[in-house]
Design a protein around this motif. Structure first.
Motif, PDB file in Angstrom:
ATOM      1  N   GLU A  74      70.810  40.270  64.438  1.00 22.00           N
ATOM      2  CA  GLU A  74      70.105  39.503  66.253  1.00 22.00           C
ATOM      3  C   GLU A  74      69.310  40.885  65.930  1.00 22.00           C
ATOM      4  N   ALA A  75      69.863  41.866  65.768  1.00 26.32           N
ATOM      5  CA  ALA A  75      69.029  42.770  65.719  1.00 26.32           C
ATOM      6  C   ALA A  75      67.946  43.413  65.017  1.00 26.32           C
ATOM      7  N   HIS A  76      68.098  42.314  63.664  1.00 30.31           N
ATOM      8  CA  HIS A  76      67.225  43.277  62.864  1.00 30.31           C
ATOM      9  C   HIS A  76      65.530  42.484  63.320  1.00 30.31           C
ATOM     10  N   LYS A  77      66.241  41.374  64.101  1.00 28.33           N
ATOM     11  CA  LYS A  77      64.981  40.364  65.079  1.00 28.33           C
ATOM     12  C   LYS A  77      64.103  40.828  65.557  1.00 28.33           C
ATOM     13  N   LEU A 121      74.574  50.632  67.112  1.00 29.01           N
ATOM     14  CA  LEU A 121      74.958  51.095  65.725  1.00 29.01           C
ATOM     15  C   LEU A 121      73.812  51.079  64.292  1.00 29.01           C
ATOM     16  N   PHE A 122      73.108  49.608  64.326  1.00 29.14           N
ATOM     17  CA  PHE A 122      72.605  49.098  63.750  1.00 29.14           C
ATOM     18  C   PHE A 122      70.837  50.165  64.215  1.00 29.14           C
ATOM     19  N   PHE A 123      70.129  50.170  65.312  1.00 29.97           N
ATOM     20  CA  PHE A 123      69.090  50.827  65.376  1.00 29.97           C
ATOM     21  C   PHE A 123      69.193  52.524  64.654  1.00 29.97           C
ATOM     22  N   GLY A 124      70.842  52.635  64.985  1.00 25.17           N
ATOM     23  CA  GLY A 124      70.758  54.907  64.245  1.00 25.17           C
ATOM     24  C   GLY A 124      70.619  54.438  62.989  1.00 25.17           C
ATOM     25  N   LEU A 125      70.912  53.444  61.981  1.00 29.25           N
ATOM     26  CA  LEU A 125      71.026  53.613  60.685  1.00 29.25           C
ATOM     27  C   LEU A 125      70.152  53.011  60.136  1.00 29.25           C
ATOM     28  N   ALA A 173      76.524  49.309  54.091  1.00 29.82           N
ATOM     29  CA  ALA A 173      76.637  47.722  53.789  1.00 29.82           C
ATOM     30  C   ALA A 173      78.581  47.746  54.475  1.00 29.82           C
ATOM     31  N   VAL A 174      79.081  48.551  54.833  1.00 30.83           N
ATOM     32  CA  VAL A 174      80.717  48.957  55.887  1.00 30.83           C
ATOM     33  C   VAL A 174      80.301  47.983  56.651  1.00 30.83           C
ATOM     34  N   TYR A 175      78.853  48.619  57.984  1.00 29.82           N
ATOM     35  CA  TYR A 175      78.954  47.718  59.499  1.00 29.82           C
ATOM     36  C   TYR A 175      77.275  46.632  58.854  1.00 29.82           C
ATOM     37  N   ARG A 176      77.349  46.938  57.659  1.00 35.24           N
ATOM     38  CA  ARG A 176      76.907  45.041  57.854  1.00 35.24           C
ATOM     39  C   ARG A 176      77.884  44.000  57.621  1.00 35.24           C
ATOM     40  N   TRP A 177      78.682  44.629  56.919  1.00 35.04           N
ATOM     41  CA  TRP A 177      80.009  43.738  56.324  1.00 35.04           C
ATOM     42  C   TRP A 177      80.833  43.205  57.668  1.00 35.04           C
ATOM     43  N   PHE A 185      66.714  45.462  55.744  1.00 30.59           N
ATOM     44  CA  PHE A 185      66.616  45.889  57.392  1.00 30.59           C
ATOM     45  C   PHE A 185      65.946  44.743  57.649  1.00 30.59           C
ATOM     46  N   TYR A 186      64.174  44.293  57.028  1.00 34.12           N
ATOM     47  CA  TYR A 186      63.448  43.536  57.685  1.00 34.12           C
ATOM     48  C   TYR A 186      64.302  41.829  57.121  1.00 34.12           C
ATOM     49  N   LEU A 187      64.403  41.140  55.307  1.00 32.59           N
ATOM     50  CA  LEU A 187      64.644  40.051  56.273  1.00 32.59           C
ATOM     51  C   LEU A 187      66.466  39.883  55.528  1.00 32.59           C
TER      52      LEU A 187
END
Ligand code: HEM
Ligand SMILES: [Cu+2]
Lengths: 564, 124, 244
Positions: C75-78, C173-177, C63-67, C238-240
């Motif tokens: 972009e990364a979740h695409k 970082l996104f992919f790490g999470l 939540a912290v990093y998405r915020w 993550f996906y949506l």
């Protein structure tokens, strides 16, 4: 097993043969290592915990010796860092957190509620093995060069830059965490489901209440730090950058997660101690604990509120000032239930039949030292003063007043109080008193000067202070105190071990205490009670104690011939 | 509540499980469809609400919490409530860069000067 | 043989009897099966509480990093495969349904049916892991696994704001999470398989004290449902991620 054959025969009590109890039920090493008896597991915990206490103590001795001179006397910077880290890691994760719950909780919760064992005996054994494996990792890390991050493992130093055995140490703490989770789950289920008939919640000794609260903190907090430490390892190994600002991470997030557990963890360390003190104060004042319900609920309140104040460790860490204000106010709140306990204990002593046996001396020390520790916590919780005091010896003194003056006094008090029950032997009371008094004196001599040091601005975790050589006197006083303290901790090792062989046999209730554990033989049989007790009296009702009852009845009316 | 104590033996008709399963499937489709719409900021809310409903269905029916003792209720709820406490940390992130200028009169009346440091004026 | 001797006998719960049979359905520390069953269920829930907190820390980090980096997450979740994620959600929800049927039939003492549904659950679990394996494999191929070989490129069509916010480190970082959370979840699926498979065999084999009562099955099912519940949240998070 052949017991089914024996079962039909009356248990033959040959007078020559010693009574069967949990200690002499079997003698092989396997009968200890594979036991599921909560009492034996508690003894194994006791032994291993004392060993870790010694390791942590030796590290402390090095630290104190080093600090006697403003330029240090024997350790390099690096080794000094490793020494205080070793001290912190071992003392917190391998001594204080398991100490009272895993030893005395394990031994006496089932007995205090009239159960034959904990709900999950094999899980209990597993928890000991996990503890030992975790400890092994920590020791291995020490042998392979040690860690220098401090017990708090702050990122990004721990995750990116430290050249020491961070991974091994963290694995040790991680595994030990699961050991305490196992204990916590076991206690919760046991207290909910295994109480003897008639043992209602408000007849539970406060020792049990405080362990219930502790267990809640354990299961709610420990997993958070476990995963956080795991993330540090992952970051170290894969360089992901969850906490490293250079890679986009936020190091303060680590502190949030770490203190979300580690502030409650200080209550894991002190709540069981408060539980022990409830028992001691009541027993040796021969009075029901004043305001029983308040004391019980204050344990729960501490457990709950304890989760809302973690940010007081981060006032200057980059945390938002506004968040800091909230945490500051909440920290003041959490002191209220702690104060309730201290007031109630004091009120219990007031006009009681106080007898100053050695456990009671420890309990009295606890009251005073815990109060000082708690009050100085308030200095640290107010942001303006904390800016000056944070990361100085004032903080060190604060938490040692609580963790050493409080938790360890309670541990020693518990050890002396329950020793006759656990081993069936009495220790020499005079030596007991001497050790207790020495501890009180040594402790204050060690840590009171540290308040002054901190106030004068001496930062913690540095071994040089040659810019302020006038501080040396306080350090020397502190080291002298530590020597006395060490002596006070060593003494019991000798006279307690001596008592195992030469001490007089203990009766089933040497203190005239009221708990259920005192209504069965010392040491107890493997099943704890000959038959499941039925509880018809309130907690701390001294007129219900068999030995004391006779006395009370003699005064009230002519005795009636009752069998048993 | 003695009848509660025995309710763990309570056997639900299969119909209940099937209904819940069908509902879960419907919600799954709904999750996906909702993600394709543009509700603005509400997209997150919708997605999480659906997830919470799904989780509740699983917890209450598949995990039998609805028919369990009060103790089970409490523990099942406690985990999720405590989980939310973690998010207190957001108070920090939301206000970290907040700049509220101090009112004028709060400014210190005197200007502070660097104190002189000499060897003799420490301690005592 | 010890079971034979004790069955049907009327016990008084004296210490002597209690000490006697480790292997009876009621362990020596309990008074009766009722107390034992409830203890196990409460214990299981207490354990699940720890599991919730265990994942909880990761959800907070998410939540912290998405915020902090909303555009990075968008972009990364695409790069994640929605159809596969959707399939996996379907599989896990179905497996939850299967396992609850297993408990149901075990309660009715229809052991064959109970074991069958458990096996089907395990099958689903394998299906889930295989699909997850494909997803992970693909990430390895295109270099989306955090570590020295990590690469990430924005499509040329990305908005200027995105170009400013998205860096390789933050994408990592996104992919790490992603890997930390789905990986931890995957480990839980694996553990589920390791629990459910032997359980199914024991139920098939019949009289083993572990499966004389349905409680162990219920406990395994509780665990499995929990794994499902975690995924119910991971999937949309993550996906949506909404694109707007
Ligand atoms: C009366 C309630 C308490 C209050 C208000 C309180 C407050 C504080 C504050 C504000 C700090 C941070 C100081 C700083 O780093 O600047 C602190 C540190 C600490 N406290 Fe307390 N405290 C309380 C009780 C306890 C208890 C019961 C324990 C242990 C059993 C404890 C152990 C610690 C420890 C270990 C630290 C230092 C952690 C570190 O940085 O290594 N405190 N306390
Ligand atoms: Cu704190």
């Amino acid at each position: 097993m052949s017991s089914s054959v024996l079962e039909n025969q009356p248990v033959a009590e040959e007078p020559q043969r010693p009574r069967k109890h949990y200690l002499n039920a079997a003698h092989t090493v396997g009968s200890w290592l594979f036991t599921t008896d909560h009492k034996r597991i508690a003894i194994m915990y006791l032994i291993s915990i004392v060993i870790f206490f010694a390791v942590g103590g030796i590290a402390a001795a090095f630290i104190r010796a080093e600090l006697t001179s403003p330029r240090g006397i024997m350790l390099s910077n690096d080794n000094y860092n490793k020494m205080f880290t070793l001290h912190g890691v071992v003392m917190i994760f391998f001594f204080l957190i398991p100490s009272i719950p895993a030893v005395f909780g394990n031994f006496f919760i089932p007995m205090a509620i009239g159960a034959r064992d904990l709900a999950f005996p094999r899980l209990n054994l597993l928890s000991w093995y996990l503890y030992m494996i975790g400890g092994l990792f920590a020791v291995l890390a020490m042998i392979l060069g040690g860690v220098d991050t401090g017990w708090t493992f702050y990122t990004p130093y721990s995750s990116m830059y430290s050249q020491s055995q961070v991974v091994l140490t963290i694995m040790g703490a991680f595994i030990a965490g699961f050991s305490s989770i196992a204990t916590g789950i076991n206690f919760i289920v046991t207290i909910h489901k295994m109480r003897a008939p008639g043992m209602t919640w408000f007849r539970l000794p406060l020792f049990v209440w405080s362990h219930y609260a502790t267990s809640l903190v354990i299961i709610l907090g420990t997993p958070v730090v476990a995963i956080t430490l795991l993330l540090v390892v992952v970051e170290r190994v894969l360089h992901i950058g969850i906490f490293d600002p250079k890679l986009g991470g936020d190091p303060v997030l680590f502190q949030h997660l770490f203190w979300f557990y580690s502030h409650p963890a200080v209550y894991i360390m002190i709540l069981p101690g408060l539980g022990v003190i409830s028992e001691l104060i009541s027993t040796f004042s021969r009075k029901r604990v004043f305001g029983y319900h308040f004391v019980a609920f204050s344990s729960m309140a501490i457990a709950g509120l304890g989760f809302l104040v973690w940010g007081h460790h981060m006032f200057i860490a980059g945390q938002s000032m506004y968040q800091g204000m909230v945490f500051s106010i909440l920290s003041f709140l959490v002191a209220v239930p702690s104060a309730i306990k201290v007031f109630n204990f004091t009120a219990t002593i007031y006009k009681g039949h106080v007898s100053l046996d050695s456990p009671m001396i420890y309990a009295m020390s606890f009251l005073g030292l815990f109060t000082i520790g708690g009050l100085t916590g308030l200095y640290l919780s107010s942001m303006a003063t904390d800016v000056h005091l944070t990361d100085t010896y004032f903080v060190t003194a604060h938490f040692h007043y609580i963790m050493v003056g409080g938790a360890i006094s309670a541990f020693m008090g518990a050890l002396h109080y329950w020793w006759p029950k656990m081993t069936g032997r009495m220790y020499p009371e005079l030596w007991g008193k001497l050790a207790a008094l020495l501890m009180f004196l040594g402790f204050n001599l060690t840590f009171f000067p540290q308040f002054i040091l901190g106030f004068l601005g001496n930062p913690r975790r540095y071994h040089y202070y040659y810019l302020q050589p006038e501080l040396q006197i306080y350090h020397i006083l502190s080291t002298a105190g530590a020597t006395v303290l060490a002596l006070a901790y060593l003494l019991p090792v000798f006279y307690l071990v001596w008592s195992l062989f030469f001490g007089p046999k203990a009766s089933s209730n040497p203190w005239g205490a009221s708990g259920l554990e005192w209504r069965t033989a010392s040491p107890p049989i493997t099943q704890n009670f000959e038959e499941t007790p039925i509880v018809t009296w309130e907690a701390y009702d001294y007129s219900s104690v068999p030995d004391l009852k006779e006395e009370a009845e003699k005064q009230a009316q002519p005795p009636t011939p009752v069998g048993g | 509540m003695t009848h509660d104590e025995h309710s763990s033996h309570h056997i639900l008709p299969i119909r209940v499980y099937v209904t819940v399963f069908v509902l879960l499937m419907v919600l799954l489709v709904l999750t996906y469809v909702a993600a394709l719409q543009n509700f603005g900021i509400l997209n997150n809310v919708v997605a999480l609400t659906i997830a919470v409903v799904k989780a509740l269905l699983v917890i209450l029916y598949f995990m039998h919490v609805r028919f369990s003792t009060r103790l089970t209720w409490i523990y099942a709820a406690a985990g999720f409530v405590w989980f939310l406490l973690l998010f207190i940390a957001f108070g920090d992130y939301w206000t970290r860069n907040l700049n509220v200028p101090a009112p004028k009169q709060w400014e210190p009346p005197i200007t502070l000067t660097q104190p002189k440091i000499s060897d003799s004026d420490h301690g005592h | 043989m010890a079971i034979e001797a004790t069955q049907g006998a009327v016990h008084e719960h004296t210490a002597a009897v209690a000490a006697q049979d480790e292997h009876g359905p009621v362990h020596h520390q309990f008074e009766d099966i009722e107390q034992q069953n409830e203890s196990y269920i409460v214990g299981m829930w207490a354990f699940l509480v720890t599991e919730i907190m265990f994942f909880g820390a990761l959800f907070l980090a998410y939540a912290v990093y998405r915020w902090k980096y909303p555009l990075v997450f968008i972009e990364a979740h695409k790069m994640l495969d929605i159809p596969l994620g959707l399939t996996n959600t379907f599989i896990l929800l179905t497996s939850s349904f299967f396992v609850v049927l297993a408990v149901h039939y075990h309660k009715l003492n229809r052991r064959k049916l109970a074991a069958t549904w458990l096996f089907l659950t395990v099958l689903c679990a394998f299906g889930f892991l295989v699909i997850k394996g494909f997803e992970y494999g693909h990430k390895f191929k295109v270099g989306h696994v955090p570590g020295p070989n990590f690469t990430f490129e924005l499509p040329a069509s990305a908005s200027p704001e995105a170009k400013e916010q998205v860096t390789v480190e933050r994408a990592q970082l996104f992919f790490g999470l992603y890997f930390a959370m789905t990986g931890l979840h995957g480990i839980h699926v694996l553990v589920g398989i390791l629990i459910l498979t032997p359980l199914a065999f024991m139920i098939l084999k019949g009289h083993h004290h572990v499966v004389d009562d349905y409680i162990p099955t219920e406990m395994a099912a509780l665990y499995w449902h929990f794994v499902d519940v975690v995924w119910i949240f991971l999937f949309p998070l993550f996906y949506l991620i909404p694109l707007h």
